[in-house]
Design a protein around this motif. Sequence first.
Motif, PDB file in Angstrom:
ATOM      1  N   ILE A 131       1.062  -1.213  -0.275  1.00 43.18           N
ATOM      2  CA  ILE A 131      -0.367   0.198   0.385  1.00 43.18           C
ATOM      3  C   ILE A 131       1.112   1.683  -0.130  1.00 43.18           C
ATOM      4  CG2 ILE A 131      -1.912   1.335   1.618  1.00 43.18           C
ATOM      5  CD1 ILE A 131      -2.622  -1.573   2.460  1.00 43.18           C
ATOM      6  N   GLY A 132       2.194   1.303   0.919  1.00 45.25           N
ATOM      7  CA  GLY A 132       2.590   2.507   1.088  1.00 45.25           C
ATOM      8  C   GLY A 132       3.949   2.629  -0.533  1.00 45.25           C
ATOM      9  N   GLN A 133       4.020   1.235  -0.430  1.00 45.57           N
ATOM     10  CA  GLN A 133       4.843   1.048  -2.604  1.00 45.57           C
ATOM     11  C   GLN A 133       3.202   1.753  -3.714  1.00 45.57           C
ATOM     12  OE1 GLN A 133       6.454  -2.257  -3.416  1.00 45.57           O
ATOM     13  NE2 GLN A 133       6.278  -1.852  -5.859  1.00 45.57           N
ATOM     14  N   ALA A 134       2.240   1.996  -3.289  1.00 44.53           N
ATOM     15  CA  ALA A 134       1.315   2.657  -4.358  1.00 44.53           C
ATOM     16  C   ALA A 134       0.615   4.192  -4.130  1.00 44.53           C
ATOM     17  CB  ALA A 134      -0.011   1.727  -4.152  1.00 44.53           C
ATOM     18  N   LEU A 135       0.611   4.568  -3.024  1.00 44.34           N
ATOM     19  CA  LEU A 135       0.933   5.359  -2.608  1.00 44.34           C
ATOM     20  C   LEU A 135       2.350   6.994  -2.631  1.00 44.34           C
ATOM     21  CD1 LEU A 135      -0.776   5.099   0.796  1.00 44.34           C
ATOM     22  CD2 LEU A 135      -1.448   6.532  -0.797  1.00 44.34           C
ATOM     23  N   LEU A 136       3.257   5.845  -2.945  1.00 43.51           N
ATOM     24  CA  LEU A 136       4.485   6.676  -3.360  1.00 43.51           C
ATOM     25  C   LEU A 136       5.578   6.681  -4.635  1.00 43.51           C
ATOM     26  CD1 LEU A 136       6.214   5.763   0.175  1.00 43.51           C
ATOM     27  CD2 LEU A 136       4.864   7.719  -0.065  1.00 43.51           C
ATOM     28  N   LEU A 137       4.608   6.127  -5.196  1.00 44.60           N
ATOM     29  CA  LEU A 137       5.421   5.050  -6.745  1.00 44.60           C
ATOM     30  C   LEU A 137       4.707   5.627  -7.784  1.00 44.60           C
ATOM     31  CD1 LEU A 137       7.776   2.527  -6.446  1.00 44.60           C
ATOM     32  CD2 LEU A 137       7.885   4.442  -5.786  1.00 44.60           C
ATOM     33  N   ASN A 138       4.573   6.831  -8.591  1.00 51.05           N
ATOM     34  CA  ASN A 138       3.191   7.184  -9.124  1.00 51.05           C
ATOM     35  C   ASN A 138       3.390   6.817 -10.362  1.00 51.05           C
ATOM     36  OD1 ASN A 138       5.976   8.363  -9.862  1.00 51.05           O
ATOM     37  ND2 ASN A 138       5.001   9.995 -10.598  1.00 51.05           N
ATOM     38  N   ASN A 139       2.885   5.434 -10.812  1.00 49.29           N
ATOM     39  CA  ASN A 139       3.576   4.256 -11.556  1.00 49.29           C
ATOM     40  C   ASN A 139       2.525   3.411 -11.959  1.00 49.29           C
ATOM     41  OD1 ASN A 139       4.779   1.575 -12.957  1.00 49.29           O
ATOM     42  ND2 ASN A 139       5.727   3.648 -14.348  1.00 49.29           N
ATOM     43  N   GLY A 140       1.643   2.942 -13.009  1.00 48.58           N
ATOM     44  CA  GLY A 140       0.766   2.387 -13.021  1.00 48.58           C
ATOM     45  C   GLY A 140       1.255   0.592 -12.721  1.00 48.58           C
ATOM     46  N   VAL A 141       2.585   0.286 -13.294  1.00 51.07           N
ATOM     47  CA  VAL A 141       3.620  -0.558 -13.392  1.00 51.07           C
ATOM     48  C   VAL A 141       3.663  -1.142 -11.699  1.00 51.07           C
ATOM     49  CG1 VAL A 141       5.092  -2.728 -13.906  1.00 51.07           C
ATOM     50  CG2 VAL A 141       3.407  -1.339 -15.752  1.00 51.07           C
ATOM     51  N   THR A 142       5.022  -0.546 -11.845  1.00 50.35           N
ATOM     52  CA  THR A 142       5.888   0.136 -10.217  1.00 50.35           C
ATOM     53  C   THR A 142       4.532  -0.166  -8.996  1.00 50.35           C
ATOM     54  OG1 THR A 142       7.351   0.242 -11.346  1.00 50.35           O
ATOM     55  CG2 THR A 142       7.708   0.256  -9.218  1.00 50.35           C
ATOM     56  N   GLY A 143       3.295   0.659  -9.149  1.00 51.87           N
ATOM     57  CA  GLY A 143       2.883   1.406  -7.765  1.00 51.87           C
ATOM     58  C   GLY A 143       2.247   0.111  -7.235  1.00 51.87           C
ATOM     59  N   TRP A 144       1.570  -0.680  -8.410  1.00 52.43           N
ATOM     60  CA  TRP A 144       0.364  -1.610  -7.573  1.00 52.43           C
ATOM     61  C   TRP A 144       1.184  -3.288  -8.191  1.00 52.43           C
ATOM     62  CZ3 TRP A 144      -3.244  -0.256  -5.870  1.00 52.43           C
ATOM     63  CH2 TRP A 144      -3.645   1.418  -5.395  1.00 52.43           C
ATOM     64  N   ALA A 145       2.730  -3.229  -8.348  1.00 55.63           N
ATOM     65  CA  ALA A 145       2.927  -4.680  -8.630  1.00 55.63           C
ATOM     66  C   ALA A 145       3.345  -5.525  -6.937  1.00 55.63           C
ATOM     67  CB  ALA A 145       4.577  -4.447  -9.107  1.00 55.63           C
ATOM     68  N   ALA A 146       4.036  -5.087  -6.258  1.00 61.40           N
ATOM     69  CA  ALA A 146       3.799  -4.753  -5.230  1.00 61.40           C
ATOM     70  C   ALA A 146       3.035  -6.031  -4.164  1.00 61.40           C
ATOM     71  CB  ALA A 146       4.432  -4.304  -3.511  1.00 61.40           C
ATOM     72  N   LEU A 147       1.346  -5.191  -4.366  1.00 64.77           N
ATOM     73  CA  LEU A 147       0.145  -5.404  -3.608  1.00 64.77           C
ATOM     74  C   LEU A 147      -0.074  -6.933  -4.852  1.00 64.77           C
ATOM     75  CD1 LEU A 147      -2.200  -2.548  -3.259  1.00 64.77           C
ATOM     76  CD2 LEU A 147      -1.142  -4.327  -1.797  1.00 64.77           C
ATOM     77  N   LEU A 148       0.317  -7.223  -5.910  1.00 66.12           N
ATOM     78  CA  LEU A 148      -0.791  -8.025  -6.713  1.00 66.12           C
ATOM     79  C   LEU A 148      -0.004  -9.020  -6.472  1.00 66.12           C
ATOM     80  CD1 LEU A 148      -1.844  -9.539  -8.749  1.00 66.12           C
ATOM     81  CD2 LEU A 148      -0.774  -8.314 -11.017  1.00 66.12           C
ATOM     82  N   ALA A 149       1.707  -9.238  -6.336  1.00 69.26           N
ATOM     83  CA  ALA A 149       3.022  -9.678  -6.325  1.00 69.26           C
ATOM     84  C   ALA A 149       2.490 -11.097  -4.717  1.00 69.26           C
ATOM     85  CB  ALA A 149       4.374  -9.994  -6.257  1.00 69.26           C
ATOM     86  N   VAL A 150       2.303 -10.319  -3.357  1.00 68.38           N
ATOM     87  CA  VAL A 150       2.472 -10.361  -2.297  1.00 68.38           C
ATOM     88  C   VAL A 150       0.660 -11.209  -1.852  1.00 68.38           C
ATOM     89  CG1 VAL A 150       2.138  -9.821   0.349  1.00 68.38           C
ATOM     90  CG2 VAL A 150       3.441  -9.037  -1.547  1.00 68.38           C
ATOM     91  N   SER A 151      -0.399 -10.412  -2.256  1.00 73.40           N
ATOM     92  CA  SER A 151      -1.543 -11.083  -2.676  1.00 73.40           C
ATOM     93  C   SER A 151      -1.629 -12.968  -3.570  1.00 73.40           C
ATOM     94  CB  SER A 151      -2.650 -10.585  -3.128  1.00 73.40           C
ATOM     95  OG  SER A 151      -3.133  -9.333  -3.037  1.00 73.40           O
TER      96      SER A 151
END
Length: 199
Positions: free
Chosen positions: A137-157
């Motif tokens: 969630i922190g990554q999505a809030l801090l990185l303004n990129n549609g790939v990188t911002g949401w990648a960690a949440l998807l991978a961790v899920s």
Amino acid sequence: MNIEPSHLLFLAGTAIYLTVRSVFLRRTSAQVKEVNKSSAGDRLLVILVGTAQVGLPLMLVLTPWLNAANYTLPPACMWLGLPVMVGALWLFWRAHADLGNSWSVSLELNNNHQLVTRGVYRVVRHPMYASFFALGIGQALLLNNGVTGWAALLAVSVLYWVRVPHEERMMIEAFGPEYLSYMQRTGGVLPRIATITCA
């Protein structure tokens, strides 16, 4: 290079994350493993999460390759992302510290492995995964990129839904009724309401 203030905050958090992980890897590296349920698929999941949490953010910052997916985040996102990252890093450290020598990066149990139910493990069984979700969630809030911002949440899920059933089966095999009782009184990554009110 593509460095914004929010990227610097994220990179600082990533440095802390990697430091915590390396310290505990070093501390537990000499532990003799009695049970090893790790597999090639499990190792691939760990690589997937590492790529999403570290590799893609570094690619965003150091190269122009992901620029097509950049977008503008409201300034408030940085101020929301910072406390989320700080809380996630605290939980990540605390989960390692409470486990002590019982921690392993893969599906393994030590000789004389102890079931840890103290500290943050008193209210959730998987605080490490909870910290990963919060870091995502922190990554999505801090990185303004549609790939990188949401990648960690998807991978961790993916990691959580694929790996946790195997992990819990391993713990039930090792600890039997004790672990089943522990499952009944704790949440997975979020505390049970009854646990919160009785704590």
